[in-house]
Design a protein around this motif. Structure first.
Motif, PDB file in Angstrom:
ATOM      1  N   ALA A   1       0.829  -1.212   0.000  1.00 20.45           N
ATOM      2  CA  ALA A   1       0.000   0.000   0.000  1.00 20.45           C
ATOM      3  C   ALA A   1       0.858   1.255   0.000  1.00 20.45           C
ATOM      4  CB  ALA A   1      -0.915  -0.007   1.215  1.00 20.45           C
ATOM      5  N   GLY A   2       2.048   1.143   0.532  1.00 21.15           N
ATOM      6  CA  GLY A   2       2.887   2.330   0.647  1.00 21.15           C
ATOM      7  C   GLY A   2       3.837   2.525  -0.511  1.00 21.15           C
TER       8      GLY A   2
ATOM      9  N   GLN B   1       0.576  -1.851  10.224  1.00 19.74           N
ATOM     10  CA  GLN B   1      -0.149  -0.721   9.642  1.00 19.74           C
ATOM     11  C   GLN B   1      -1.257  -1.216   8.717  1.00 19.74           C
ATOM     12  OE1 GLN B   1       4.123   0.398   7.968  1.00 19.74           O
ATOM     13  NE2 GLN B   1       2.608   1.703   7.030  1.00 19.74           N
TER      14      GLN B   1
ATOM     15  N   GLY C   1       5.981   2.126   6.652  1.00 23.07           N
ATOM     16  CA  GLY C   1       5.944   1.457   5.344  1.00 23.07           C
ATOM     17  C   GLY C   1       6.377   0.012   5.394  1.00 23.07           C
TER      18      GLY C   1
ATOM     19  N   ALA D   1       6.935   7.894   2.009  1.00 18.05           N
ATOM     20  CA  ALA D   1       7.070   8.544   0.701  1.00 18.05           C
ATOM     21  C   ALA D   1       8.170   7.884  -0.131  1.00 18.05           C
ATOM     22  CB  ALA D   1       7.330  10.041   0.831  1.00 18.05           C
TER      23      ALA D   1
ATOM     24  N   PHE E   1       3.268  -3.795   6.568  1.00 19.66           N
ATOM     25  CA  PHE E   1       1.984  -4.090   5.919  1.00 19.66           C
ATOM     26  C   PHE E   1       1.618  -5.571   5.971  1.00 19.66           C
ATOM     27  CE2 PHE E   1       2.759  -0.002   3.794  1.00 19.66           C
ATOM     28  CZ  PHE E   1       1.552   0.602   4.082  1.00 19.66           C
TER      29      PHE E   1
ATOM     30  N   PHE F   1       8.979   2.995   2.366  1.00 17.38           N
ATOM     31  CA  PHE F   1       9.401   3.807   3.517  1.00 17.38           C
ATOM     32  C   PHE F   1       8.955   5.242   3.284  1.00 17.38           C
ATOM     33  CE2 PHE F   1      13.306   4.462   6.545  1.00 17.38           C
ATOM     34  CZ  PHE F   1      12.542   5.265   7.366  1.00 17.38           C
TER      35      PHE F   1
ATOM     36  N   GLY G   1       0.794   5.118   2.484  1.00 15.70           N
ATOM     37  CA  GLY G   1       0.567   5.951   1.308  1.00 15.70           C
ATOM     38  C   GLY G   1      -0.152   7.251   1.655  1.00 15.70           C
TER      39      GLY G   1
ATOM     40  N   SER H   1      -2.882   1.635   6.713  1.00 15.57           N
ATOM     41  CA  SER H   1      -2.379   2.957   7.083  1.00 15.57           C
ATOM     42  C   SER H   1      -1.049   3.174   6.382  1.00 15.57           C
ATOM     43  CB  SER H   1      -2.210   3.059   8.601  1.00 15.57           C
ATOM     44  OG  SER H   1      -3.461   2.917   9.218  1.00 15.57           O
TER      45      SER H   1
END
Ligand code: MOS
Length: 798
Positions: free
Chosen positions: A182-183, A265, A297, A404, A300, A402, A553, A551
Motif C-alpha cells: 500500500a505504501g 499498519q 511502510g 514517501a 503491511f 518507507f 501511502g 495505514s
C-alpha cells in the motif's frame, strides 16, 4: 446522481463554489472548518491518556494463557546454497515445544522460485531460515544453536559499486518481479536484467511519450544557455520504528481458526498475506491491533516472522509471541534504499526550465523497485523531463516501502540541483521555484513560509553570520519543496450505531499506527451528530469490523473519514426518521448542539437533549453504514495528473556548521504544508514534526553499514546506528493551509509522507549556504563536512 455545491480553493487565499456530480444521498458539503464545531479543531487525542499512562496495549504487551516465545534462526552468510535444515536436536532442548523451517521467503524480489518448494538459497546475511518456540525466550535462543544447517557458502557482493561490475556474484540468476505494498515499492514491469542491474525503467511525465521526451531533453541540454550537472548519493536508512515488528499467533484447534495480534499498519493485509501463505480462507483469520508503535511502510504484511509464528503456534498447539529485536529489525524487515542520481538541468536565461534529466541507480539489496524519479516527473512545469532508474541488487536485506518511497531521495538530489541552478542564474531559490512551479498550494506555502522565516534577509553562500569564539560556526539557510499524492483506498467502510441510551459507536477496521486516527474519526462523527467528541466511542483495529484501509501511502484519513461521516449521516437519518414517527412530528427533525429540534402541528417542540431523544426509540439501536465512494468528479486541468491530485510541502531550514568539528546543527525549520481539510490541526502538526525530525535524522545521522568483507551488519542497534534524539530536534514552526478541493464528504488528504519529503534537501541547501561548499552525499556527517571544507581550501582529501 445529483448535483452538490462545494467550496474549492485555499482558505484565506481564494475560495469559490463549484458544482460536483455526487451519488444520491451524499451529505451536504461542509464549508471551511472555521464554520464547524468539531472538525478543524485542535482537540487532544482521545487515547492520549491511555498512551502516556501505559494502559494502551501494544503487541508486545499481549500475554495469552500458555504462551510460548518464538525466536528466529538467521543465516550467518550473505550468500549460500541451503541444503538441509535439521531441527531435531533443537526439539530436544529444555522448554522447546516446536521448531519449524521457513517454507518460502517473503519480502525479496521474486525470481519465480518462491513457491517451488523449500528455500534453497540465502541472499542476505540475516535471512530467516527456521524458528523455535519455547517456554522462555532464553530457552528458544539456546535451542536455535542446535539447529543444523548445511550451507554451501558462495561469493557475495554488498557494495553497490562492485555489484554493478560484470564479474560480480549475481544475487538473482533469473529475471525478477516485485510486488508493491500500500505504501509503494514494487516494480512489475518486465525490465532488462543484466548481472545485478535491472533496468533502466524509463519515465516521462504522465501523458507524454518517453522516447520523444528523451530526445527533447537531449536537445535542450545541448542548446540550453544555462544549466548544471551533478551526481548525488543517498544512503540506506532503516525504518527504526519505536516498536519493532512482531506478533502473537494463536490457533483455535477445533475451528482451525487463527487469531493474530500484530504490530502492523494493515490488519487486513496481514490477514490476507497469512491466508495466502497458509492456504486458508481469509474468514478464518482474525487480526487485532489496538496500538502500533510506528511502521513507516515496513509493516503491511505478516512477514517471515509472522508466518513462522503462525507455524510454530500450530505445531506447538499453543499461542506463540514472536517479537523481533532491534538488530533483526535493522537486518531483515526493510529499509529505504540507497541511490546514486545524476541530474542535468537546463534553463533559459530568465530561469524557465527547459530540461530535467535524472539517471541513476537504486540500491535496495535483494529487493526491487528502489526508484527515486517521482519528484522529477511531477514537481516542475518543464517541457522536457526524462528519468532512467535501475535497481542494483546486492546480497543484503531488501528494501521496503518507507515514508514517501523514493521521494526524500529524489528531492535531496533534485532540490539541491535547483539550488545550484539558481546560483548560476543569480536568482533567489524561491524565485526560481516561482518561475517553474505553478502548484497553487506550494505557491502559497512559499509565500507564507518565506514571510515567517525572514527569508528576504538571507545572505549569499559563505557570507552568513560567523559565531563562536573563533568565528568557527557558520550559519546558513536553505529551502526545498516536495510533493506527494492524494491517494484513496476504497477498502474503507464504517458503521455507526446509535444506542437507545444515547451512546454512539463508530466501528471500522482501520488501525492506529501512531498518528492517532481514532481522534479525527470521532471528530467527524461528532460533527455530523452535533455532539462533543467525548460522546463517540471509536472501535478499530480488528478484522471482524467493516474493512478499513491500510495505514500507508498517506491514504488513511483521506479514505476512512468520508466513510465515517457518511455512516454517521445514515445513522442520523435513521434516528430522525424513527423519532419523527414516535413523536408525530410534521417533518424530519434536526440535531443541533446536542439537542433534537422539530415541529409538531406547526409549532416547535421543546428541544430534547440527545440522550432523551434516543430513549424514545422503539428499537435498541439505529445503524448507519457507508463505504468510501470514489472522489467526486474533480477538476483536472490536464497537467501532471491534475493539481488537485498532488499534495505540496515547502520547508525552510536554518543550520549552524562548526567548521572545526564538522558538526551540523539544525536550528530551525519552518514548514508549509497542505493536506486538504485538516480535521485536527494539532495531530497534523504532530505528523509534520515527526516528518521533519525523521528528515533531520536522515540528513545528518542515519546509515546502515555493512562490512564489505563479510557482508555482515556493523551497526545493528540504535547506538552505532544513530537516529536524531531530543537535543538534535530543531525549533519547528508549522504553517498549515486549509485547501478544499471538493473531492469527498470530508475533503481530507493525508500528511504523514509529505511531511518528511523536503527536509534533508532543505538542510543540505542550508549547509551549502553556510559554508559555500556543497555536500552531495547523505548523511552529512562531520567527516564529510571537514573533507568538503578541506577541498574548498585546495587541500587533497586525507
Ligand atoms: Mo508508507 S511508505 O505507505 O507507510
Amino acid at each position: 446522481m445529483s448535483k452538490l455545491d462545494v467550496p474549492v480553493g485555499i482558505v484565506g487565499a481564494a475560495l469559490q463554489d463549484e458544482q460536483r456530480e455526487v451519488p444520491d444521498g451524499t451529505p451536504p458539503a461542509w464549508r471551511e472548518s472555521a464554520s464547524l464545531k468539531q472538525v478543524g479543531k485542535s482537540l487532544p487525542r482521545i487515547d492520549g491518556a491511555d498512551k502516556v499512562s501505559g494502559r494502551a496495549r501494544y503487541t508486545a504487551d499481549i500475554v495469552r494463557p500458555g504462551m510460548l516465545h518464538g525466536k528466529v534462526l538467521r543465516s550467518p552468510h550473505p550468500h549460500a546454497r541451503l541444503h538441509r535444515v535439521d531441527v531435531s536436536e533443537a526439539l530436544k532442548m529444555p522448554g522447546v515445544k516446536a521448531a519449524v523451517v521457513l517454507p518460502h521467503l517473503l519480502g525479496i524480489a521474486d525470481d519465480g522460485s518462491a513457491k517451488q518448494g523449500a528455500v534453497n538459497v540465502v541472499r542476505y546475511y540475516g535471512q530467516p531460515v527456521a524458528a523455535v518456540a519455547a517456554q522462555t525466550p532464553e530457552q528458544a535462543v539456546a535451542a536455535l544453536a542446535k539447529i543444523k544447517v548445511d550451507y554451501d557458502v558462495l561469493p557475495f557482493v554488498v557494495d553497490p559499486n562492485e555489484a554493478r561490475l560484470p564479474t560480480a556474484p549475481k544475487v538473482f540468476e533469473q529475471a525478477v518481479t516485485a510486488r508493491g505494498s500500500a505504501g509503494g515499492g514494487g516494480s512489475k514491469d518486465k525490465l532488462n536484467q543484466v548481472g545485478n542491474v535491472r533496468g533502466p525503467k524509463r519515465g516521462a511525465p504522465k501523458g507524454r511519450d518517453v522516447d520523444k521526451q528523451a530526445q527533447q531533453v537531449t536537445q535542450a541540454l545541448l542548446a540550453g544557455p544555462q544549466g548544471m550537472r551533478a551526481t548525488y548519493k543517498t544512503q540506506v536508512q532503516t525504518h527504526s520504528a519505536l516498536e519493532t515488528h512482531g506478533l502473537v499467533a494463536e490457533w483455535n484447534r477445533s475451528l482451525d481458526e487463527l487469531t493474530v495480534w500484530a504490530s502492523t499498519q494493515g490488519i487486513f493485509s496481514v490477514r490476507d498475506e497469512l491466508a495466502e501463505y497458509l492456504g486458508i480462507p481469509q474468514s478464518k483469520i482474525r487480526v487485532l491491533t489496538d496500538y502500533c508503535g510506528g511502521g513507516f511502510g515496513a509493516k503491511f504484511g505478516a512477514g517471515n516472522y509472522g508466518v513462522l509464528a503462525a507455524l510454530l503456534a500450530k505445531a506447538a498447539a499453543a499461542p506463540v509471541r514472536l517479537v523481533l529485536d532491534r538488530r533483526e529489525e535493522h537486518l531483515a524487515v526493510g529499509n529505504r534504499p540507497g541511490s546514486e542520481q545524476s541530474i542535468a538541468l537546463a534553463a533559459a536565461a530568465d530561469g524557465k526550465l527547459t530540461a530535467i534529466e535524472v539517471k541513476g541507480f537504486g540500491f535496495g539489496g535483494a529487493g526491487a523497485g528502489a526508484g527515486f524519479g517521482g519528484p522529477a516527473l511531477s514537481l516542475y512545469d518543464c517541457p522536457a523531463v526524462y528519468v532512467e532508474e535501475s535497481d542494483v541488487f546486492t546480497h543484503s536485506g531488501p528494501l521496503a516501502a518507507f515514508r514517501a518511497p523514493g521521494h526524500p531521495q529524489g528531492v535531496f538530489a533534485l532540490e539541491q540541483a535547483m539550488d545550484e541552478l539558481a546560483e548560476r542564474l543569480h536568482l533567489d531559490p524561491m524565485a526560481l521555484r516561482d518561475k517553474n512551479d505553478s502548484h497553487p498550494a506550494r505557491r502559497e506555502e512559499r509565500k507564507r513560509t518565506a514571510a515567517a522565516f525572514g527569508w528576504s534577509s538571507r545572505t549569499a553562500a559563505g557570507q552568513g553570520p560567523r559565531l563562536g569564539k573563533l568565528g568557527e560556526i557558520r550559519r546558513g539557510t536553505g529551502m526545498a519543496q516536495g510533493l506527494w499524492y492524494h491517494l484513496v483506498s476504497l477498502d474503507s467502510n464504517a458503521e455507526v450505531r446509535i444506542h437507545r441510551d444515547g451512546s454512539v459507536e463508530l466501528l471500522t477496521g482501520v488501525q492506529d499506527i501512531g498518528g492517532g486516527v481514532r481522534t479525527p474519526l470521532a471528530q467527524v462523527v461528532a460533527e455530523e451528530l452535533q455532539l462533543p467528541i467525548a460522546k463517540i466511542k471509536v472501535t478499530i483495529g480488528d478484522t471482524r469490523l467493516p474493512p478499513g484501509p491500510g495505514s500507508g501511502g498517506s491514504v488513511t484519513t483521506a479514505s476512512i473519514t468520508p466513510a465515517a461521516r457518511e455512516a454517521a449521516y445514515a445513522a442520523k437519518l435513521a434516528l430522525l426518521k424513527e423519532l419523527q414517527g414516535v413523536l408525530g412530528l410534521d417533518k424530519l427533525p434536526e440535531l443541533t448542539d446536542g439537542k433534537l429540534v422539530g415541529e409538531k402541528a406547526g409549532k416547535p417542540i421543546t428541544a430534547l437533549p440527545f440522550a432523551q431523544a434516543c430513549a424514545r426509540m422503539r428499537r435498541a439501536e439505529v445503524l448507519g453504514t457507508a463505504t468510501r465512494q470514489p472522489d467526486y468528479g474533480a477538476p483536472n486541468n490536464g497537467k501532471r495528473g491534475g493539481f488537485a491530485a498532488q499534495l505540496g510541502g515547502v520547508q525552510l531550514a536554518e543550520v549552524e556548521v562548526n567548521t572545526l568539528t564538522g558538526v551540523v546543527k539544525v536550528i530551525r525549520v519552518v514548514a508549509g504544508h497542505d493536506c486538504g481539510r485538516p480535521v485536527n490541526p494539532l495531530l497534523v502538526q504532530s505528523q509534520i514534526h515527526g516528518g521533519i525530525i525523521q528528515g533531520v535524522s536522515y540528513a545528518l545521522f542515519e546509515e546502515r553499514r555493512l562490512d564489505p568483507r563479510t557482508g555482515r551488519l556493523l551497526n545493528g542497534n540504535l547506538e552505532q546506528y544513530k537516529i536524531a534524539g531530543s537535543l538534535d530536534v530543531p525549533k519547528i514552526e508549522v504553517i498549515l493551509l486549509e485547501e478544499l478541493r471538493g473531492r469527498s464528504s470530508t475533503d481530507v488528504s493525508g500528511i504523514g509522507e509529505p511531511a518528511t519529503v523536503p527536509t534533508a534537501a532543505a538542510i543540505a541547501n542550508a549547509v551549502y549556504n553556510a559554508i559555500g561548499v556543497r555536500i552531495r552525499e547523505l548523511p552529512i556527517t562531520p567527516a564529510r563536512v571537514l573533507a568538503a571544507l578541506a577541498s574548498q581550501r585546495g587541500e587533497t582529501k586525507p
